[in-house]
Design a protein around this motif. Structure first.
Motif, PDB file in Angstrom:
ATOM      1  N   GLU A 168       0.834  -1.200   0.000  1.00  0.00           N
ATOM      2  CA  GLU A 168       0.000   0.000   0.000  1.00  0.00           C
ATOM      3  C   GLU A 168       0.871   1.252   0.000  1.00  0.00           C
ATOM      4  OE1 GLU A 168      -2.570   3.295   1.181  1.00  0.00           O
ATOM      5  OE2 GLU A 168      -0.846   2.585   2.303  1.00  0.00           O
ATOM      6  N   HIS A 185      -9.413   2.318   9.059  1.00  0.00           N
ATOM      7  CA  HIS A 185      -8.062   2.879   9.000  1.00  0.00           C
ATOM      8  C   HIS A 185      -7.978   4.056   9.968  1.00  0.00           C
ATOM      9  CE1 HIS A 185      -4.301   4.350   7.217  1.00  0.00           C
ATOM     10  NE2 HIS A 185      -4.231   3.206   6.552  1.00  0.00           N
ATOM     11  N   HIS A 232      -5.752   5.141  -0.269  1.00  0.00           N
ATOM     12  CA  HIS A 232      -5.861   3.854   0.420  1.00  0.00           C
ATOM     13  C   HIS A 232      -6.130   2.767  -0.612  1.00  0.00           C
ATOM     14  CE1 HIS A 232      -5.833   5.574   4.425  1.00  0.00           C
ATOM     15  NE2 HIS A 232      -6.688   6.477   4.020  1.00  0.00           N
TER      16      HIS A 232
HETATM   17 ZN    ZN Z   1      -2.379   3.057   5.522  1.00  0.00          ZN
END
Ligand code: ZN
Length: 425
Positions: A135, A200, A369
């Protein structure tokens, strides 16, 4: 487990999450800081640990060809068909990272899946908990590779990207135990998906300002990036009078302040402009600068105010250029459009959060994200968790035990709401 044992309280869930966060944060490439990059030995160990937790939570575990760990909780109502709800986040980190970014979302998803199973909540779909590996995009010049592969938007050419030591993604993947040749077989079938959810940390100060533990994300901000070249004329720092100069740095300074003003005065909220890199040529103490090259990172909650902001910035640049006799050029090298979160998922999250006695609050995500990649595949939904002072990508990143517990409980209720909705549909 005794079946009629009372469900864990949010505080107990938070303590459990905190213990797992600590355990995961100990897997690092460096002794006294957290650094865990894609396809490194640390990533291998983290993936194995997460797989173990998934098994303990009662999930069926496998690992895909790009190193994403997947844990499945099968549907409790097979009559509803074979759809699947994906819930995940990432277990890679930046260099000298905080321990909650990514990890909290994966841990929340695992604990929530276990709670859904233990509480016997009706699930008309399977749940796949995902722990993505790429990511942050720190080791290789790729980003969101593991989620893009599920969306079918990761080209083979990404496998040739190399890290600073010249090791390609494909080579690192083989070492890791993955199968790079299968990258295009990972694409999920959209018709078989309910959507993708992610929890998150906010990485911003809004929830703290609102005094709320969690918030509902409306969209992941679109972003564009430009190289800006300001052309001046080199000259002797002692001999060229001030009114005869074409000083690229002075023109660039004018432009930087002007871009900041443009973003601040934008009528829509969420417009943010940042100059993060700046290079001066030739760069000597006694030479009037001939050229400045700088980056502009521009984001907004929706695409239209972002387009309006870049138009405004370019108009200001043209005026500065005329006034100072320094040509200014914009060269865009990156653009992602805004990824709106599903209204249905937002409403389900609203009911879930309200049922816990918390005021439902919506906010946008300025950061990128995995959902951005997943949006090409299926509907997305995101829940943000308050983090202290909004600090992230920093070892002082912090989420309280209470807030982690709230996040797990909210996830359980959110999925239960989506399940209810799916059964009515
Ligand atoms: Zn992250």
């Amino acid at each position: 487990m005794v079946p009629d044992e009372p469900p864990l309280t949010a505080h107990e869930l938070g303590e459990e999450a905190a213990a797992l966060i600590d355990e995961l944060s100990r897997i690092s490439a460096e002794e006294d800081k957290l650094t865990r990059l894609y396809l490194t030995p640390e990533h291998r160990n983290a993936a194995d640990l997460v797989a173990r937790w998934m098994r303990q939570a009662g999930l069926d575990v496998r690992e895909d060809s790009l190193g994403t760990v997947r844990g499945r909780l099968p549907s409790s109502m097979p009559a509803y068909g074979e759809k699947c709800l994906l819930i995940g986040s990432h277990i890679d980190t930046v260099i000298d990272a905080g321990k909650f970014d990514g990890a909290l979302g994966v841990i929340c998803a695992i604990l929530a899946a276990r709670e859904l199973r233990k509480r016997g909540i009706d699930l008309p779909f399977d749940i796949d908990v995902l722990a993505f590996g790429d990511e942050e995009g720190v080791r290789f010049p790729t980003t969101l590779l593991s989620s893009s592969a599920l969306a079918g938007t990761a080209p083979y050419s990404e496998l040739d990207a190399r890290d600073a030591n010249g090791i390609s993604v494909a080579e690192a993947l083989r070492e890791f135990g993955g199968r790079p040749e299968n990258i295009q077989d990972l694409k999920e079938v959209p018709e078989k998906l309910v959507g993708y959810l992610e929890v998150h940390i906010e990485q911003g100060p809004v929830l703290e300002r609102e005094a709320l533990p969690v918030g509902i994300v409306t969209s992941l901000a679109g972003a564009e990036r430009h190289w800006i070249t300001v052309q001046g004329e080199a000259g002797h720092a002692g001999t060229v009078p001030m009114d005869a100069r074409k000083d690229a740095v002075s023109a660039a300074a004018d432009l930087i302040v002007s871009m900041e003003t443009a973003a601040k005065s934008a009528r829509s909220d969420g417009v943010v402009a940042t100059v993060g890199e700046l290079g001066i040529h030739p760069g000597a103490v006694n030479v009037i600068p001939a050229q400045v090259k700088m980056t502009l990172d521009l984001r907004a909650a929706t695409d239209r105010p972002r387009a309006a902001a870049i138009d405004e910035i370019k108009a200001r640049a043209a005026r500065i250029s005329r006034k100072r006799g320094c040509p200014i050029e914009f060269d865009q090298f990156h653009e992602v459009v805004t990824s709106p979160c599903s209204e249905i998922f937002q409403d389900a999250a609203k009911r879930a959060i309200a049922s816990m006695g918390i005021r439902p609050f919506r906010l946008m995500s300025g950061a990128g994200h995995d959902g951005q990649a997943m949006k090409a595949l299926t509907d997305i939904g995101m829940l943000f968790v308050r983090c202290r002072k909004g600090i992230s990508h920093n070892p002082s990143e912090y989420v309280s035990i209470e807030d982690m517990g709230m996040a797990v409980e909210a996830t359980v209720r959110w999925v239960a709401e989506i399940a209810q909705q799916e059964m009515k549909a």
